[in-house]
Design a protein around this motif. Sequence first.
Motif, PDB file in Angstrom:
ATOM      1  N   GLN A   1      -6.479   2.329  -9.612  1.00 42.12           N
ATOM      2  CA  GLN A   1      -5.061   2.260  -9.299  1.00 42.12           C
ATOM      3  C   GLN A   1      -4.716   0.919  -8.676  1.00 42.12           C
ATOM      4  O   GLN A   1      -3.663   0.353  -8.942  1.00 42.12           O
ATOM      5  N   MET A   2      -5.656   0.432  -7.856  1.00 42.69           N
ATOM      6  CA  MET A   2      -5.438  -0.881  -7.271  1.00 42.69           C
ATOM      7  C   MET A   2      -5.338  -1.928  -8.371  1.00 42.69           C
ATOM      8  O   MET A   2      -4.578  -2.882  -8.279  1.00 42.69           O
ATOM      9  N   ASN A   3      -6.107  -1.711  -9.420  1.00 41.78           N
ATOM     10  CA  ASN A   3      -6.069  -2.634 -10.544  1.00 41.78           C
ATOM     11  C   ASN A   3      -4.676  -2.707 -11.139  1.00 41.78           C
ATOM     12  O   ASN A   3      -4.222  -3.762 -11.564  1.00 41.78           O
ATOM     13  N   MET A   4      -4.004  -1.573 -11.177  1.00 46.72           N
ATOM     14  CA  MET A   4      -2.690  -1.539 -11.771  1.00 46.72           C
ATOM     15  C   MET A   4      -1.647  -2.113 -10.820  1.00 46.72           C
ATOM     16  O   MET A   4      -0.681  -2.732 -11.231  1.00 46.72           O
ATOM     17  N   ILE A   5      -1.884  -1.880  -9.529  1.00 50.23           N
ATOM     18  CA  ILE A   5      -0.909  -2.307  -8.554  1.00 50.23           C
ATOM     19  C   ILE A   5      -0.866  -3.830  -8.449  1.00 50.23           C
ATOM     20  O   ILE A   5       0.178  -4.439  -8.434  1.00 50.23           O
ATOM     21  N   GLU A   6      -2.026  -4.433  -8.396  1.00 48.04           N
ATOM     22  CA  GLU A   6      -2.056  -5.881  -8.242  1.00 48.04           C
ATOM     23  C   GLU A   6      -3.168  -6.458  -9.108  1.00 48.04           C
ATOM     24  O   GLU A   6      -4.123  -5.776  -9.435  1.00 48.04           O
ATOM     25  N   ASP A   7      -3.016  -7.688  -9.451  1.00 47.15           N
ATOM     26  CA  ASP A   7      -4.044  -8.318 -10.274  1.00 47.15           C
ATOM     27  C   ASP A   7      -5.246  -8.662  -9.407  1.00 47.15           C
ATOM     28  O   ASP A   7      -5.175  -9.536  -8.550  1.00 47.15           O
TER      29      ASP A   7
ATOM     30  N   GLY B   1     -17.058  -1.610   6.685  1.00 48.03           N
ATOM     31  CA  GLY B   1     -16.733  -0.219   6.401  1.00 48.03           C
ATOM     32  C   GLY B   1     -15.295  -0.082   5.920  1.00 48.03           C
ATOM     33  O   GLY B   1     -14.493  -1.019   6.025  1.00 48.03           O
ATOM     34  N   ARG B   2     -14.964   1.073   5.384  1.00 52.20           N
ATOM     35  CA  ARG B   2     -13.628   1.293   4.829  1.00 52.20           C
ATOM     36  C   ARG B   2     -13.262   0.125   3.922  1.00 52.20           C
ATOM     37  O   ARG B   2     -12.266  -0.568   4.112  1.00 52.20           O
ATOM     38  N   TRP B   3     -14.076  -0.063   2.928  1.00 52.90           N
ATOM     39  CA  TRP B   3     -14.020  -1.298   2.159  1.00 52.90           C
ATOM     40  C   TRP B   3     -12.712  -1.503   1.408  1.00 52.90           C
ATOM     41  O   TRP B   3     -12.244  -2.636   1.270  1.00 52.90           O
ATOM     42  N   ASN B   4     -12.137  -0.432   0.920  1.00 48.50           N
ATOM     43  CA  ASN B   4     -10.875  -0.601   0.201  1.00 48.50           C
ATOM     44  C   ASN B   4      -9.777  -1.134   1.116  1.00 48.50           C
ATOM     45  O   ASN B   4      -9.076  -2.089   0.767  1.00 48.50           O
ATOM     46  N   SER B   5      -9.667  -0.526   2.260  1.00 45.63           N
ATOM     47  CA  SER B   5      -8.629  -0.994   3.180  1.00 45.63           C
ATOM     48  C   SER B   5      -9.015  -2.350   3.753  1.00 45.63           C
ATOM     49  O   SER B   5      -8.144  -3.189   4.030  1.00 45.63           O
ATOM     50  N   LEU B   6     -10.324  -2.560   3.918  1.00 43.67           N
ATOM     51  CA  LEU B   6     -10.782  -3.877   4.395  1.00 43.67           C
ATOM     52  C   LEU B   6     -10.343  -4.977   3.430  1.00 43.67           C
ATOM     53  O   LEU B   6      -9.807  -6.014   3.838  1.00 43.67           O
ATOM     54  N   ALA B   7     -10.574  -4.702   2.154  1.00 46.54           N
ATOM     55  CA  ALA B   7     -10.202  -5.707   1.152  1.00 46.54           C
ATOM     56  C   ALA B   7      -8.710  -5.988   1.219  1.00 46.54           C
ATOM     57  O   ALA B   7      -8.274  -7.143   1.152  1.00 46.54           O
ATOM     58  N   ARG B   8      -7.959  -4.927   1.376  1.00 42.73           N
ATOM     59  CA  ARG B   8      -6.507  -5.062   1.423  1.00 42.73           C
ATOM     60  C   ARG B   8      -6.064  -5.820   2.675  1.00 42.73           C
ATOM     61  O   ARG B   8      -5.289  -6.768   2.620  1.00 42.73           O
ATOM     62  N   CYS B   9      -6.590  -5.367   3.784  1.00 43.10           N
ATOM     63  CA  CYS B   9      -6.177  -5.956   5.056  1.00 43.10           C
ATOM     64  C   CYS B   9      -6.611  -7.414   5.187  1.00 43.10           C
ATOM     65  O   CYS B   9      -5.950  -8.208   5.852  1.00 43.10           O
ATOM     66  N   ALA B  10      -7.731  -7.721   4.576  1.00 42.84           N
ATOM     67  CA  ALA B  10      -8.224  -9.102   4.661  1.00 42.84           C
ATOM     68  C   ALA B  10      -7.455 -10.016   3.709  1.00 42.84           C
ATOM     69  O   ALA B  10      -7.622 -11.233   3.754  1.00 42.84           O
TER      70      ALA B  10
ATOM     71  N   ARG C   1      -9.643  -8.299  -4.150  1.00 47.40           N
ATOM     72  CA  ARG C   1     -10.893  -7.752  -4.667  1.00 47.40           C
ATOM     73  C   ARG C   1     -10.922  -6.259  -4.389  1.00 47.40           C
ATOM     74  O   ARG C   1     -10.265  -5.761  -3.485  1.00 47.40           O
ATOM     75  N   THR C   2     -11.714  -5.572  -5.174  1.00 49.07           N
ATOM     76  CA  THR C   2     -11.899  -4.152  -4.898  1.00 49.07           C
ATOM     77  C   THR C   2     -12.785  -3.999  -3.664  1.00 49.07           C
ATOM     78  O   THR C   2     -13.528  -4.906  -3.282  1.00 49.07           O
ATOM     79  N   GLY C   3     -12.691  -2.840  -3.044  1.00 46.67           N
ATOM     80  CA  GLY C   3     -13.557  -2.567  -1.907  1.00 46.67           C
ATOM     81  C   GLY C   3     -15.015  -2.638  -2.304  1.00 46.67           C
ATOM     82  O   GLY C   3     -15.861  -3.159  -1.563  1.00 46.67           O
ATOM     83  N   LYS C   4     -15.277  -2.150  -3.467  1.00 47.52           N
ATOM     84  CA  LYS C   4     -16.648  -2.198  -3.981  1.00 47.52           C
ATOM     85  C   LYS C   4     -17.172  -3.617  -4.046  1.00 47.52           C
ATOM     86  O   LYS C   4     -18.296  -3.922  -3.663  1.00 47.52           O
ATOM     87  N   SER C   5     -16.314  -4.471  -4.575  1.00 51.16           N
ATOM     88  CA  SER C   5     -16.731  -5.859  -4.742  1.00 51.16           C
ATOM     89  C   SER C   5     -17.001  -6.512  -3.389  1.00 51.16           C
ATOM     90  O   SER C   5     -17.979  -7.250  -3.229  1.00 51.16           O
ATOM     91  N   CYS C   6     -16.125  -6.206  -2.417  1.00 53.24           N
ATOM     92  CA  CYS C   6     -16.309  -6.768  -1.075  1.00 53.24           C
ATOM     93  C   CYS C   6     -17.607  -6.264  -0.455  1.00 53.24           C
ATOM     94  O   CYS C   6     -18.372  -7.045   0.130  1.00 53.24           O
TER      95      CYS C   6
END
Length: 330
Positions: free
Chosen positions: A19-25, A49-58, A62-67
């Motif tokens: 879904q993140m993929n669709m929301i933003e490039d 930790g909380r990698w998805n939100s970490l990626a967003r907040c940072a 990138r996806t949380g997985k990638s981070c």
Amino acid sequence: MNSSNNNCVEMSGSEDDDQMNMIEDLRRGPWTVEEDFTLINYIAHHGEGRWNSLARCAGLKRTGKSCRLRWLNYLRPDVRRGNITLEEQLMILELHSRWGNRWSKIAQHLPGRTDNEIKNYWRTRVQKHAKQLKCDVNSKQFKDTMRYLWMPRLVERIQAAATTTTTTTTTGCSSSTTTTTSTGTTTNSYPLNQSNNIDNNIVTSQLVMPQGQNNCGNMSTNFGNTQITPSYTPENSSTTAVSPGSDLTDCYFPVNSQNQNFIQQNNSIGSEFNDTLISPSAYFNPWMDYQGMVDQNNCRWSDAGNCGDDLSDNMWNAEEIWFLKQQFNM
DNA sequence: AATTAGTGCAACCGCAAGCTG
DNA sequence: CCAGCTTGCGGTTGCACTAAT
């Protein structure tokens, strides 16, 4: 700190990577220095930790997985880079024989090494050699070859590298090494890091040969009751860093008369090795490989060791060819 | 010098287990 | 107990680099 942090809102968590993929490039592929810096900085201040939100907040696209992957496999301060040492090779071989492809579990016993790195090592090095030997990496033949030929050879070389005083004697075409510690006692030092949780007996027990069968250099008679003397530390391990052509390739045949005994004795005993050691050719077909080598290097027995390119990088070096010659009356 | 093949490694993908509300 | 989400794992892919032709 990235300014986007100010806009960081903890989302409901209803979106996943797709879904993140669709929301933003989202960015993919290699990480840039800037991205690395951003990630390191963010984790330094907020923890991981909380990698998805970490990626967003940072503010990372990138996806949380990638981070997570980037952090764990590359950016983490304690990640150890560089060549896999002999000790680590031995540990990997042993632990893999015990646990199979449990890379993360194996990595736990190799401080600073990631599961990805170990997995890559296995695939690029070990599997390559299995392929060269024309046998399956999961086959009993290959596993026995590792256990009874490569691993003892690795131990031998680790000992040689770790000795304070080394005496080398030549028997036939091979060398045996006597290890003498500074205390004057002769031991078989084992490359185990005491900080590891692993039971020190694991490696030893796996390597114990049936009485009198393994006579791989000096460790021969002691192998079944090896005196464990952990000598490996990350600090000293660098002295045995693997150089090109010095990894498993060198361990195909611990070439000495004693190892011939090992194989010959296995031919006659009623042990579990019978099915694989009836003849060394049960492991692979050395003659075919020899033929291939001759073709590739355009040289013969007598000058195999002088064929320009160092044959240690190939399947067989001069000593090994000599061994094959003796072994198979070639 | 250009092309091809081989190698090593970083990164991605899909799945499953664990966690949480 | 269940559904949704996160994390971790193992397999795979893609790319950069090097050696060989």
